[in-house]
Every structure is written in structure tokens, then in C-alpha cells.
Scaffold this active site. Structure first.
Site, mmCIF file in Angstrom:
data_model
loop_
_atom_site.group_PDB
_atom_site.id
_atom_site.type_symbol
_atom_site.label_atom_id
_atom_site.label_comp_id
_atom_site.label_asym_id
_atom_site.label_seq_id
_atom_site.Cartn_x
_atom_site.Cartn_y
_atom_site.Cartn_z
ATOM 1 N N ARG A 3 12.903 18.840 -6.610
ATOM 2 C CA ARG A 3 11.748 19.523 -6.538
ATOM 3 C C ARG A 3 11.367 20.351 -7.606
ATOM 4 N NH1 ARG A 3 11.263 23.020 -0.595
ATOM 5 N NH2 ARG A 3 11.377 20.817 -0.260
ATOM 6 N N LYS A 15 20.692 18.714 -3.891
ATOM 7 C CA LYS A 15 19.176 18.919 -4.373
ATOM 8 C C LYS A 15 19.303 19.528 -5.687
ATOM 9 C CE LYS A 15 15.392 18.727 -1.850
ATOM 10 N NZ LYS A 15 15.109 17.666 -0.862
ATOM 11 N N ASP A 72 10.605 14.869 -4.436
ATOM 12 C CA ASP A 72 10.665 15.707 -3.499
ATOM 13 C C ASP A 72 9.236 16.653 -3.698
ATOM 14 O OD1 ASP A 72 12.553 17.087 -1.297
ATOM 15 O OD2 ASP A 72 11.473 18.665 -2.344
ATOM 16 N N VAL A 93 3.211 12.044 4.163
ATOM 17 C CA VAL A 93 3.998 11.298 5.507
ATOM 18 C C VAL A 93 3.174 11.731 6.555
ATOM 19 C CG1 VAL A 93 5.825 11.894 6.812
ATOM 20 C CG2 VAL A 93 6.291 11.731 4.392
ATOM 21 N N ASP A 106 -4.284 21.524 7.665
ATOM 22 C CA ASP A 106 -3.616 21.429 6.520
ATOM 23 C C ASP A 106 -4.216 22.588 5.788
ATOM 24 O OD1 ASP A 106 -2.203 19.036 4.433
ATOM 25 O OD2 ASP A 106 -3.011 20.655 3.533
ATOM 26 N N VAL A 107 -3.058 23.261 5.001
ATOM 27 C CA VAL A 107 -3.670 24.559 4.118
ATOM 28 C C VAL A 107 -4.676 24.152 3.105
ATOM 29 C CG1 VAL A 107 -1.576 25.819 4.814
ATOM 30 C CG2 VAL A 107 -1.607 24.439 2.617
ATOM 31 N N ALA A 110 4.536 19.638 6.806
ATOM 32 C CA ALA A 110 4.322 20.443 5.574
ATOM 33 C C ALA A 110 5.663 21.103 4.804
ATOM 34 C CB ALA A 110 2.915 21.306 5.800
ATOM 35 N N ALA A 166 9.006 18.215 8.163
ATOM 36 C CA ALA A 166 8.965 19.193 7.305
ATOM 37 C C ALA A 166 10.328 19.639 6.968
ATOM 38 C CB ALA A 166 8.190 20.273 7.682
#
Length: 378
Positions: free
Chosen positions: A39, A75, A114, A183, A202-203, A236, A258
Site C-alpha cells: 500500500r 502487509k 494494494d 473491483v 463514489d467519493v 471502497a 473493502a
């Protein structure tokens, strides 16, 4: 032991090329090498990035365990300041720094894209380690895992619909898909193809045009949780559901990919008290990791890997049946399934990988890195 220190190994390092904070959190290798995406995201502090890595790596442990994979949870995070300008040069330097760190684990930590990273970034990581998955096919990887993730979500949705409505078909049902990215857009398309009435939120307002062009309805982000519907698909960012968010829900079924949807695990009880069936995110969203690890680590062909992904539907049906029989929440039912595998692996193999899993090579000790960040391997 507190959950904050339940991880096997945590490394925090300042990249020698980029100067950016790098974090790798290994929650568990009880079942095999730890796996979890890379990420690259903006945080108020690098400590917030560490918190993210700790939570997400734990979720990966349970995602792999419930899915029946012989892998643990990890991660990695490249933590950006709010005002960092990510030039192409800085991006490549940061990825090279992370690639060097991943290589130091000798295969006991494996990564993929990610939030903030993609298949092309895996090409940079693969300069240092072969354990960077989902690179483009021309570079020997399986490419974007969004398709298999969406396939798994749809399988989970059908199982959830059968449990709640008595029919696995979503035809004629109103479904809100919150998040129209890689996705979410695929899930929305799959639901529409089945005859569902799909509303997208969606934002990013620029995605409204694409959603409408695809034949979906649109609901503003602030109304996504309260919009009248049969099913909500969180696709999201995490932290969607706190106590206030639960009170706003009108749907009887929530299934989505999410990560870390619950602000706190106690929210699972609040959902159940309201009669809302919530399929744990790490179960519904496991399709990408199931497909990728099946293909790139276990050598399965496309059809065999996709069959494993479709098996998520059976897993969801099983855990929802367990929850109904026991009167427990689906979250606790999923945790019990995972803990059973982890406990068995621990009793057979001590602190090492699970029986039958590929044994990870030991990670060499980290050399101290320059900069003010602490360097820890604990």
C-alpha cells in the site's frame, strides 16, 4: 498479550533512496509464508501507516485461513506525508527501497498491489525479489487481480442472498455498490447482468459519468448507507461502519470487498442486533489473493484457480449456517473457522509454517538504516 503486539515480526525503516517510511508487518506465518499487498498512501503520520499495516496484516491472516490457503498474513506500507509530491522518480525510488526490504525476508513475505500501487509497480519490486505478484502478463505475472476479486464477491453475494432471501439470484433486487473502482465496477456489471437494479456511489465525482454510461443509477456518497435497497456492497475504503453508520443502514444484507469495514469488532454485534447479515470483508474479498496465490505460487492454471475463487460462495454459505445455528455473528463464525486452522497448524508445526505449506526461508537481520525513524525487527 495485547492485539497490538500479536504480530510475529514488524519492520519499520526509512528508505535509503527515497527517505520515505517503509513498513512491513507480519502477523502470522503459522500456515505458511505471509502474503499481503503493498500500500502506498498518504497519512497524517507514519505511525498511522504502521497502524494500517498492523490491522491489514491481521486481516490477511484470517483471509488466508478461512479461504483454506497455506499462507499467513502480512502487509507492506509506503507512508506518504499529506504534502508529499509523488514524482515518477520518488515513486521508483520508494519501490526500489521496498523491493530491497522484501528481498531481505527470503520468501517468507510475499506481496502484490494494494491501494496506491498496481501491476506495473510489481515490475520494480521484482528487480529485487520474485515474490511480487500480479505483475503484467508480459512480465510473467497474472496482472490485475480485480477480476478474480469481483468474481469472489459475486459468489459471496449469491450465497448471502440465498441465506437472507431464500434465493441466490439478485435479479430484481436493489443493490448499492459503494465504490466504483477496479473491483466495484466489475461487481456492479456482474449484478446488472443478473438483472439487479444497481445504484453506484463514489467519493470521486468523475466516476459518476462512467457509472451512468454503464446503465447504473447514482447515489451521492453521503446517502449510500441510507439509500433504500436490498443489498449494500462496500467496495471502497475501510472503516465504513461505526455505530452511527449502522443506524443509517436500511439493507438486510451487506457483502463487499473493502478491507476493515468495521470501525471496531463490536459493530458486528450491532449489525446482528438490527437483523443485518454482514459477511466478513476478509471472506467476501478473498478472490484476488486466492486466484493470485493459486496461480503464481502453487502453479494452478486459470480454470483451476477460478474454481477455487468460486468456492468462496460455499465458504460463505457454511459460515452463515454456523452463525445461524449457534446464534453467533458471522464474524465470530469466520474467526472460529480460521482459529481452528491456525491452532491445528500451531500444534503440528510449532511457530513454523503449517503442515504441507511451503517453508519460508528465514529472514536475515535488518541492518540499521539512516534517518530518524526507528528500525525494528521484533
Amino acid at each position: 498479550m495485547s492485539r497490538a503486539f500479536a504480530h510475529e515480526e514488524v519492520v519499520v525503516r526509512r528508505g535509503r533512496r527515497s527517505g520515505l517510511p517503509l513498513i512491513v508487518a507480519i502477523h502470522s506465518r503459522a500456515l505458511g509464508p505471509a502474503a499481503g499487498g503493498c500500500r502506498m498512501r498518504r497519512y497524517d503520520t507514519w505511525q498511522d501507516g504502521l497502524t494500517d499495516a498492523l490491522r491489514l496484516s491481521e486481516a490477511m491472516t484470517y483471509k488466508s485461513a478461512v479461504a483454506g490457503l497455506d499462507f499467513g498474513g502480512g502487509k507492506s506500507v509506503i507512508a506518504l506525508d499529506r504534502d508529499t509530491e509523488v514524482t515518477p522518480e520518488l515513486r521508483e525510488s520508494a519501490l526500489e527501497d521496498l523491493g530491497e526490504l522484501i528481498a531481505s525476508f527470503g520468501g517468507s513475505y510475499r506481496t502484490g498491489p494494494d491501494i496506491g500501487t498496481g501491476p506495473e509497480d510489481m515490475v520494480v519490486l521484482r528487480r529485487f525479489s520474485p515474490y511480487a505478484y500480479c505483475a503484467p502478463e508480459e512480465h510473467g505475472g497474472t496482472g490485475d487481480s480485480g477480476g478474480p476479486t469481483a468474481t469472489g464477491v459475486l459468489a459471496a453475494l449469491r450465497a448471502g442472498a440465498r441465506h437472507v432471501f431464500g434465493d441466490s439470484s439478485c435479479a430484481g433486487r436493489a443493490v448499492v455498490v459503494s465504490g466504483f473502482g477496479s473491483v466495484g465496477s466489475r461487481v456492479a456489471a456482474g449484478l446488472a447482468a443478473e438483472g439487479a437494479h444497481v445504484l453506484v456511489s463514489d467519493v470521486d465525482p468523475s466516476r459518476k459519468e462512467a457509472a451512468l454510461a454503464s446503465g447504473h443509477g447514482w447515489v451521492e456518497p453521503g446517502r449510500a448507507l441510507s439509500a433504500p435497497a436490498d443489498i449494500l456492497v462496500p467496495a471502497a475504503v475501510g472503516g465504513v461502519f461505526d455505530e452511527e453508520g449502522v443506524r443509517r443502514l436500511t439493507v438486510p444484507l451487506v457483502v463487499g470487498p473493502a478491507n476493515n469495514q468495521l470501525a471496531d469488532e463490536s459493530v458486528a454485534d450491532s449489525l446482528a442486533e438490527r437483523g443485518i447479515v454482514w459477511v466478513p470483508d476478509y471472506v467476501a474479498g478473498a478472490g484476488g489473493v486466492v486466484y493470485t496465490l493459486s496461480r503464481e505460487s502453487e502453479g494452478c492454471d486459470h480454470e483451476a484457480a477460478l474454481e477455487r475463487v468460486e468456492g468462496i460462495g460455499g465458504t460463505v454459505a457454511h459460515l452463515l449456517a454456523l452463525a445461524r445455528t449457534s446464534g453467533d455473528t458471522p464474524l465470530r463464525a469466520a474467526r472460529q473457522l480460521a482459529d481452528r486452522r491456525l491452532t491445528t497448524a500451531g500444534s503440528l508445526a510449532g511457530a513454523g509454517p503449517g503442515a504441507g505449506a511451503e517453508a519460508p526461508a528465514p529472514a536475515p537481520a535488518s541492518a540499521p538504516a539512516a534517518g530518524a525513524l526507528p528500525v525494528s525487527r521484533s
